[in-house]
Design a protein around this motif. Structure first.
Motif, PDB file in Angstrom:
ATOM      1  N   THR A  81      -3.069 -32.362  -5.050  1.00 48.76           N
ATOM      2  CA  THR A  81      -2.600 -31.828  -6.331  1.00 48.76           C
ATOM      3  C   THR A  81      -1.083 -31.729  -6.414  1.00 48.76           C
ATOM      4  O   THR A  81      -0.535 -31.572  -7.498  1.00 48.76           O
ATOM      5  CB  THR A  81      -3.198 -30.433  -6.591  1.00 48.76           C
ATOM      6  OG1 THR A  81      -2.821 -29.554  -5.517  1.00 48.76           O
ATOM      7  CG2 THR A  81      -4.722 -30.509  -6.675  1.00 48.76           C
ATOM      8  N   VAL A  82      -0.429 -31.812  -5.257  1.00 43.97           N
ATOM      9  CA  VAL A  82       1.030 -31.745  -5.228  1.00 43.97           C
ATOM     10  C   VAL A  82       1.572 -32.874  -4.357  1.00 43.97           C
ATOM     11  O   VAL A  82       0.828 -33.511  -3.597  1.00 43.97           O
ATOM     12  CB  VAL A  82       1.543 -30.380  -4.702  1.00 43.97           C
ATOM     13  CG1 VAL A  82       1.099 -29.253  -5.610  1.00 43.97           C
ATOM     14  CG2 VAL A  82       1.109 -30.148  -3.270  1.00 43.97           C
ATOM     15  N   ALA A  83       2.874 -33.095  -4.474  1.00 46.32           N
ATOM     16  CA  ALA A  83       3.503 -34.145  -3.681  1.00 46.32           C
ATOM     17  C   ALA A  83       4.925 -33.727  -3.321  1.00 46.32           C
ATOM     18  O   ALA A  83       5.563 -32.944  -4.042  1.00 46.32           O
ATOM     19  CB  ALA A  83       3.533 -35.462  -4.457  1.00 46.32           C
ATOM     20  N   VAL A 140      -0.185 -35.450 -11.662  1.00 45.08           N
ATOM     21  CA  VAL A 140      -0.918 -35.423 -12.930  1.00 45.08           C
ATOM     22  C   VAL A 140      -1.650 -36.753 -13.099  1.00 45.08           C
ATOM     23  O   VAL A 140      -1.256 -37.765 -12.501  1.00 45.08           O
ATOM     24  CB  VAL A 140       0.028 -35.173 -14.125  1.00 45.08           C
ATOM     25  CG1 VAL A 140       0.699 -33.813 -13.997  1.00 45.08           C
ATOM     26  CG2 VAL A 140       1.077 -36.275 -14.221  1.00 45.08           C
ATOM     27  N   PRO A 141      -2.700 -36.806 -13.912  1.00 41.56           N
ATOM     28  CA  PRO A 141      -3.410 -38.077 -14.127  1.00 41.56           C
ATOM     29  C   PRO A 141      -2.516 -39.107 -14.807  1.00 41.56           C
ATOM     30  O   PRO A 141      -1.694 -38.760 -15.655  1.00 41.56           O
ATOM     31  CB  PRO A 141      -4.587 -37.671 -15.036  1.00 41.56           C
ATOM     32  CG  PRO A 141      -4.755 -36.202 -14.822  1.00 41.56           C
ATOM     33  CD  PRO A 141      -3.376 -35.671 -14.568  1.00 41.56           C
ATOM     34  N   PRO A 156      -5.432 -42.403  -9.092  1.00 40.60           N
ATOM     35  CA  PRO A 156      -4.994 -42.358 -10.492  1.00 40.60           C
ATOM     36  C   PRO A 156      -4.169 -41.107 -10.795  1.00 40.60           C
ATOM     37  O   PRO A 156      -4.378 -40.418 -11.784  1.00 40.60           O
ATOM     38  CB  PRO A 156      -6.319 -42.370 -11.271  1.00 40.60           C
ATOM     39  CG  PRO A 156      -7.276 -41.689 -10.354  1.00 40.60           C
ATOM     40  CD  PRO A 156      -6.870 -42.089  -8.958  1.00 40.60           C
ATOM     41  N   LEU A 157      -3.227 -40.811  -9.905  1.00 41.89           N
ATOM     42  CA  LEU A 157      -2.373 -39.635 -10.023  1.00 41.89           C
ATOM     43  C   LEU A 157      -0.923 -40.063  -9.881  1.00 41.89           C
ATOM     44  O   LEU A 157      -0.614 -40.988  -9.128  1.00 41.89           O
ATOM     45  CB  LEU A 157      -2.710 -38.611  -8.929  1.00 41.89           C
ATOM     46  CG  LEU A 157      -4.135 -38.062  -8.912  1.00 41.89           C
ATOM     47  CD1 LEU A 157      -4.368 -37.258  -7.640  1.00 41.89           C
ATOM     48  CD2 LEU A 157      -4.397 -37.197 -10.146  1.00 41.89           C
ATOM     49  N   ILE A 158      -0.040 -39.359 -10.580  1.00 37.43           N
ATOM     50  CA  ILE A 158       1.372 -39.694 -10.525  1.00 37.43           C
ATOM     51  C   ILE A 158       2.190 -38.412 -10.477  1.00 37.43           C
ATOM     52  O   ILE A 158       1.804 -37.396 -11.063  1.00 37.43           O
ATOM     53  CB  ILE A 158       1.778 -40.559 -11.745  1.00 37.43           C
ATOM     54  CG1 ILE A 158       3.210 -41.062 -11.610  1.00 37.43           C
ATOM     55  CG2 ILE A 158       1.574 -39.815 -13.057  1.00 37.43           C
ATOM     56  CD1 ILE A 158       3.582 -42.138 -12.623  1.00 37.43           C
ATOM     57  N   ALA A 159       3.300 -38.444  -9.740  1.00 37.99           N
ATOM     58  CA  ALA A 159       4.198 -37.297  -9.726  1.00 37.99           C
ATOM     59  C   ALA A 159       4.693 -37.029 -11.141  1.00 37.99           C
ATOM     60  O   ALA A 159       5.064 -37.953 -11.864  1.00 37.99           O
ATOM     61  CB  ALA A 159       5.373 -37.575  -8.784  1.00 37.99           C
ATOM     62  N   GLU A 160       4.667 -35.778 -11.531  1.00 32.75           N
ATOM     63  CA  GLU A 160       4.967 -35.421 -12.922  1.00 32.75           C
ATOM     64  C   GLU A 160       6.322 -35.968 -13.374  1.00 32.75           C
ATOM     65  O   GLU A 160       6.469 -36.443 -14.501  1.00 32.75           O
ATOM     66  CB  GLU A 160       4.937 -33.904 -13.075  1.00 32.75           C
ATOM     67  CG  GLU A 160       4.940 -33.429 -14.509  1.00 32.75           C
ATOM     68  CD  GLU A 160       4.615 -31.962 -14.625  1.00 32.75           C
ATOM     69  OE1 GLU A 160       4.189 -31.546 -15.719  1.00 32.75           O
ATOM     70  OE2 GLU A 160       4.782 -31.225 -13.632  1.00 32.75           O
TER      71      GLU A 160
END
Length: 318
Positions: A81-83, A140-141, A156-160
């Motif tokens: 959920t975080v990076a 986030v998606p 399918p997630l990308i750093a905000e």
């Protein structure tokens, strides 16, 4: 500032050393390198301690490491959920080192990792000019449901902070059709469009000039009148020049740019346009034409073109 190939060189190096390893401790030697982490050094360290690096992901020039938090240890394959996001700025370096190696002069942050046979146990962030930094961000998606960026195990997630930029030419999920439809709606010059990170990410000044030279197109060609074949050619050229730079280890004009092992890139020796003002155009010379590369001011930077094989359009707009 490092361009896409330099950041990809770093990503490929880091993923071999970091994936699956746990961050055991965090030393913040200079809080200025955490200015993008609004809650400060203690919160930064608290988010990282005990977290496991899932992968190293890149989109354009953005680089991040998805983290599986320690509290998720009992959960079956939880999605991160975080990076940890790295901004290299003008002089930032991410170096893998053994603890016995003396600290670098401009060391800002040190992460100690869980032991792994034959691998260095520290990730060090070194930054002489302090324009770069590290921070923890939410994942986030993606807006199209595809992978967030180039990675070993795409999610399918990308750093905000990277969610606003388009895909880059090396991204397997890059859509030329989408790029071209957006390009045709712009009323600008071709190089301006290539530098627009909302249209296509990762192409900086150096590689824009090199791609345009390879494609035989002038930077002022109007995008709304650009033929599909020309757009395909310049994107293919951008992809080719970046892959060539990757094979060479990146483009280094500054001793501050190094990869995770401390080696500088050397693609600058193979440039055909950028920085070659007054030198012969290689393509023209190959067919016996006497032409030299010229330099023109462009958006407070420089553009390098050949006046013979990259003729300026008569109706070009700046």
């Amino acid at each position: 500032m490092p361009e896409l190939p330099e950041v990809e060189v770093v990503r490929r190096g880091l993923v071999n050393w970091l994936r699956g390893r746990t961050i055991m401790s965090v030393d913040v030697l200079d809080p200025r390198s955490l200015r993008r982490h609004a809650l400060g050094p203690e919160d930064f360290a608290g988010n990282l301690r005990g977290a496991t690096v899932v992968d190293v992901v890149r989109r354009g020039k953005f680089l991040w490491m998805p983290l599986r938090e320690a509290t998720d240890a009992a959960t079956v394959s939880p999605a991160p959920t975080v990076a940890l996001m790295a901004h290299l700025g003008m002089s930032g370096q991410l170096l893998m080192q053994d603890p016995a190696v003396p600290d670098e002069k401009h060391l800002k942050v040190r992460l100690r990792l869980s032991p792994s046979a034959g691998m260095p146990d520290e990730l060090r962030f070194v930054d002489q000019r302090i324009f770069g930094g590290l921070f923890v961000t939410d994942l986030v998606p993606t807006d199209d449901g595809g992978p967030g960026g180039l990675a070993e195990s795409p999610l399918p997630l990308i750093a905000e902070e990277a969610s606003h930029i388009a895909r880059d030419p090396l991204d397997p999920a890059f859509s030329f059709d989408l790029f071209y439809s957006r390009l045709k709606k712009r009323r600008t010059g071709l190089k301006r469009a290539l530098l627009d990170q909302g249209l296509v990410s990762g192409i900086g000044n150096i590689y824009a000039d090199e791609a345009l030279w390879r494609a035989g197109l002038h930077y002022a060609r109007p995008t709304d009148k650009l033929r599909r074949a020309d757009a395909e050619r310049v994107l293919a050229s951008a992809r080719e020049v970046m892959l060539d730079a990757l094979a060479a280890g990146g483009t280094s004009f500054d001793s501050l740019y190094v990869n995770v092992n401390g080696a500088s890139g050397y693609f600058d020796r193979s440039l055909n346009a950028y920085g070659r003002e007054g030198q012969p155009c290689h393509r023209c010379a190959a067919v016996g034409i006497n032409s030299t590369i010229r330099r023109e001011q462009f958006m407070n930077r420089s553009s390098y073109t050949c006046p013979v094989c990259q003729p300026r359009p008569r109706n070009g707009r700046w």
